[in-house]
Design a protein around this motif. Structure first.
Motif, PDB file in Angstrom:
ATOM      1  N   VAL A  45       0.826  -1.207   0.000  1.00 20.67           N
ATOM      2  CA  VAL A  45       0.000   0.000   0.000  1.00 20.67           C
ATOM      3  C   VAL A  45       0.862   1.259   0.000  1.00 20.67           C
ATOM      4  N   THR A  46       1.816   1.341   0.917  1.00 24.70           N
ATOM      5  CA  THR A  46       2.596   2.577   1.041  1.00 24.70           C
ATOM      6  C   THR A  46       3.762   2.658   0.061  1.00 24.70           C
ATOM      7  N   GLU A  47       4.265   1.516  -0.388  1.00 24.31           N
ATOM      8  CA  GLU A  47       5.371   1.504  -1.345  1.00 24.31           C
ATOM      9  C   GLU A  47       5.103   0.412  -2.384  1.00 24.31           C
ATOM     10  N   PRO A  48       4.142   0.613  -3.262  1.00 22.38           N
ATOM     11  CA  PRO A  48       3.775  -0.425  -4.241  1.00 22.38           C
ATOM     12  C   PRO A  48       4.963  -0.881  -5.068  1.00 22.38           C
ATOM     13  N   PHE A  49       5.008  -2.193  -5.314  1.00 20.43           N
ATOM     14  CA  PHE A  49       6.112  -2.786  -6.079  1.00 20.43           C
ATOM     15  C   PHE A  49       5.601  -3.295  -7.418  1.00 20.43           C
ATOM     16  N   CYS A  50       4.610  -2.590  -7.971  1.00 17.69           N
ATOM     17  CA  CYS A  50       3.967  -3.027  -9.213  1.00 17.69           C
ATOM     18  C   CYS A  50       4.952  -3.184 -10.370  1.00 17.69           C
ATOM     19  N   GLN A  51       5.996  -2.373 -10.389  1.00 19.02           N
ATOM     20  CA  GLN A  51       6.932  -2.423 -11.502  1.00 19.02           C
ATOM     21  C   GLN A  51       7.643  -3.766 -11.600  1.00 19.02           C
ATOM     22  N   ALA A  52       7.636  -4.542 -10.495  1.00 15.72           N
ATOM     23  CA  ALA A  52       8.306  -5.839 -10.498  1.00 15.72           C
ATOM     24  C   ALA A  52       7.311  -6.995 -10.430  1.00 15.72           C
ATOM     25  N   CYS A  53       6.028  -6.698 -10.562  1.00 16.05           N
ATOM     26  CA  CYS A  53       5.010  -7.736 -10.391  1.00 16.05           C
ATOM     27  C   CYS A  53       5.097  -8.775 -11.504  1.00 16.05           C
ATOM     28  N   ASN A  54       5.114 -10.047 -11.115  1.00 16.42           N
ATOM     29  CA  ASN A  54       5.168 -11.141 -12.094  1.00 16.42           C
ATOM     30  C   ASN A  54       4.034 -12.141 -11.888  1.00 16.42           C
ATOM     31  N   ARG A  55       2.937 -11.695 -11.263  1.00 15.63           N
ATOM     32  CA  ARG A  55       1.887 -12.611 -10.829  1.00 15.63           C
ATOM     33  C   ARG A  55       0.604 -12.488 -11.638  1.00 15.63           C
ATOM     34  N   ILE A  56      -0.016 -13.632 -11.806  1.00 13.62           N
ATOM     35  CA  ILE A  56      -1.381 -13.712 -12.305  1.00 13.62           C
ATOM     36  C   ILE A  56      -2.138 -14.644 -11.381  1.00 13.62           C
ATOM     37  N   ARG A  57      -3.456 -14.497 -11.369  1.00 11.29           N
ATOM     38  CA  ARG A  57      -4.276 -15.282 -10.447  1.00 11.29           C
ATOM     39  C   ARG A  57      -5.420 -15.973 -11.161  1.00 11.29           C
ATOM     40  N   LEU A  58      -5.751 -17.152 -10.663  1.00 11.42           N
ATOM     41  CA  LEU A  58      -6.923 -17.886 -11.110  1.00 11.42           C
ATOM     42  C   LEU A  58      -7.829 -18.062  -9.903  1.00 11.42           C
ATOM     43  N   THR A  59      -9.038 -17.494  -9.957  1.00 11.56           N
ATOM     44  CA  THR A  59      -9.962 -17.606  -8.840  1.00 11.56           C
ATOM     45  C   THR A  59     -10.588 -18.991  -8.816  1.00 11.56           C
ATOM     46  N   ALA A  60     -11.180 -19.337  -7.699  1.00 11.09           N
ATOM     47  CA  ALA A  60     -11.765 -20.673  -7.550  1.00 11.09           C
ATOM     48  C   ALA A  60     -12.885 -20.917  -8.552  1.00 11.09           C
ATOM     49  N   ASP A  61     -13.572 -19.839  -8.959  1.00 11.23           N
ATOM     50  CA  ASP A  61     -14.659 -20.002  -9.927  1.00 11.23           C
ATOM     51  C   ASP A  61     -14.185 -19.768 -11.366  1.00 11.23           C
ATOM     52  N   GLY A  62     -12.877 -19.793 -11.576  1.00  9.45           N
ATOM     53  CA  GLY A  62     -12.354 -19.832 -12.930  1.00  9.45           C
ATOM     54  C   GLY A  62     -12.187 -18.515 -13.641  1.00  9.45           C
ATOM     55  N   LYS A  63     -11.942 -17.446 -12.904  1.00 11.03           N
ATOM     56  CA  LYS A  63     -11.678 -16.145 -13.512  1.00 11.03           C
ATOM     57  C   LYS A  63     -10.188 -15.818 -13.407  1.00 11.03           C
ATOM     58  N   ILE A  64      -9.650 -15.208 -14.456  1.00 13.77           N
ATOM     59  CA  ILE A  64      -8.276 -14.719 -14.413  1.00 13.77           C
ATOM     60  C   ILE A  64      -8.277 -13.342 -13.763  1.00 13.77           C
ATOM     61  N   ARG A  65      -7.287 -13.103 -12.912  1.00 14.23           N
ATOM     62  CA  ARG A  65      -7.060 -11.786 -12.324  1.00 14.23           C
ATOM     63  C   ARG A  65      -5.629 -11.372 -12.642  1.00 14.23           C
ATOM     64  N   ASN A  66      -5.463 -10.307 -13.403  1.00 17.39           N
ATOM     65  CA  ASN A  66      -4.104  -9.872 -13.699  1.00 17.39           C
ATOM     66  C   ASN A  66      -3.549  -8.950 -12.620  1.00 17.39           C
ATOM     67  N   CYS A  67      -4.406  -8.564 -11.666  1.00 14.11           N
ATOM     68  CA  CYS A  67      -3.983  -7.728 -10.542  1.00 14.11           C
ATOM     69  C   CYS A  67      -4.887  -8.014  -9.356  1.00 14.11           C
ATOM     70  N   LEU A  68      -4.291  -8.151  -8.190  1.00 19.69           N
ATOM     71  CA  LEU A  68      -5.064  -8.410  -6.981  1.00 19.69           C
ATOM     72  C   LEU A  68      -6.089  -7.324  -6.729  1.00 19.69           C
ATOM     73  N   PHE A  69      -5.766  -6.085  -7.125  1.00 21.06           N
ATOM     74  CA  PHE A  69      -6.642  -4.951  -6.863  1.00 21.06           C
ATOM     75  C   PHE A  69      -7.525  -4.598  -8.057  1.00 21.06           C
ATOM     76  N   GLY A  70      -7.492  -5.402  -9.084  1.00 18.71           N
ATOM     77  CA  GLY A  70      -8.264  -5.096 -10.274  1.00 18.71           C
ATOM     78  C   GLY A  70      -9.591  -5.827 -10.323  1.00 18.71           C
ATOM     79  N   ASP A  71     -10.095  -6.032 -11.527  1.00 18.33           N
ATOM     80  CA  ASP A  71     -11.327  -6.777 -11.749  1.00 18.33           C
ATOM     81  C   ASP A  71     -11.004  -8.067 -12.482  1.00 18.33           C
ATOM     82  N   ASP A  72     -11.981  -8.957 -12.541  1.00 13.45           N
ATOM     83  CA  ASP A  72     -11.797 -10.177 -13.322  1.00 13.45           C
ATOM     84  C   ASP A  72     -11.459  -9.801 -14.757  1.00 13.45           C
TER      85      ASP A  72
END
Length: 326
Positions: free
Chosen positions: A248-275
């Motif tokens: 929150v106070t020092e975001p490290f987005c410039q180094a982010c290498n993560r993607i997410r798959l939710t339990a109901d099968g949606k891709i999330r390219n950012c934890l704080f974004g939308d499906d």
């Protein structure tokens, strides 16, 4: 091969297997049991494996299994064993609150699991119950010790929330020194189900370091691993390691290498974004692997430069943490 518009290569996949949880942590879950996703809407283990194979073919080489609480889903060891056929078992990890870990540990280790992150916000029962709205600290601590004895790589994650975490800092410092397990403090994020998050409630990483230094003496920064969200520090007086995830106070987005798959099968390219992609629909409509790969590449390409939680126009994510996956 999964590169976004800002040149960030995505090699780390977070897979949520359930939105259910056996705790009710104040920064994540509502006090009352929420309306969980119907079982039919959750991806099967076979569907998860198919998606993971596609992701691995596109360069993913690190998978973390999350929830909710992943250990409330039946036969999780079966999924771990299946994942271990897709990528190196040393690159598979699990995030858990630890309550059920002890009883499932033999099956998980036999399946190939070698790394766990245990979420633990307090080291006394009263504070643990205040944070989780449940009892169970002793079970979590027993699980941690058993995982260490089983040869697991163990990390402890603690929330950094103002007017709560301050009272736990010394105890966690002593815990890190005594056990030599890394303890990481993660700044309180706007992903709580009750919608009570406020920037004023965030205990910053810089304040945590200042308070720990006052108690234990100098903390020496360690080299940051590529793509790692935490900056680690060594407690010079005791040898323990403290990590700070200042999302929150020092975001490290410039180094982010993560993607997410939710339990109901949606891709999330950012934890704080939308499906940003519906995998389940493709999996259940007869689509081939190329269509899944195209969706994944498109989701990554659409990723924004940063999550924006430090921006005045920031809009809270539509889902709380338990339904996204950590």
């Amino acid at each position: 091969m999964l590169v976004d518009g800002f040149g960030r290569r995505h090699t780390s996949l977070r897979i949520s297997v359930t939105d259910r949880c056996n705790l009710r942590c104040t920064y994540c879950m509502p006090a009352v049991t929420p309306k969980y996703q119907a079982k039919s809407l959750l991806l099967t283990y076979e569907e998860i494996i198919r998606f993971t194979r596609v992701a691995v073919d596109l360069g993913v080489d690190d998978v973390r299994v999350t929830g909710g609480e992943p250990l409330v889903r039946a036969d999780l060891d079966h999924l771990i064993a299946m994942l271990a056929q897709v990528l190196d078992p040393s690159r598979i990890s699990l995030t858990t609150n630890g309550v059920l870990l002890l009883q499932q540990l033999p099956r998980l280790t036999e399946a190939g699991l070698r790394s766990v992150n245990v979420s633990l916000d307090a080291l006394d029962e009263s504070s643990f119950e205040h944070s989780t709205r449940r009892r169970g600290l002793s079970m979590v601590l027993d699980s941690i010790h058993a995982a260490v004895d089983a040869g697991m790589k163990v990390k402890v994650n603690a929330i950094a929330k103002r007017d709560f975490t301050e009272s736990q800092l010394a105890a966690f410092g002593h815990f890190a020194n005594r056990t030599k397990l890394p303890v990481r403090f993660i700044e309180y994020m706007p992903l709580d189900a009750d919608g009570n998050w406020d920037p004023a409630n965030v205990l910053s990483g810089s304040e945590i370091l200042r308070r720990l230094s006052e108690h234990f003496g100098p903390l020496r920064p360690l080299p940051r691993r590529e793509g790692a969200p935490a900056v680690d520090y060594k407690i010079e007086s005791g040898g323990g390691t403290i990590g700070i995830v200042a999302s929150v106070t020092e975001p490290f987005c410039q180094a982010c290498n993560r993607i997410r798959l939710t339990a109901d099968g949606k891709i999330r390219n950012c934890l704080f974004g939308d499906d940003s992609g519906d995998v389940r629909s493709l999996l259940r409509s007869g689509a081939n692997d190329q269509a899944i790969a195209d969706l994944l590449k498109s989701a990554v390409a659409a990723k924004k430069r940063g999550h924006g939680s430090d921006d005045l126009v920031f809009v809270r994510p539509s889902r709380p943490m338990y339904s996204i996956g950590g």
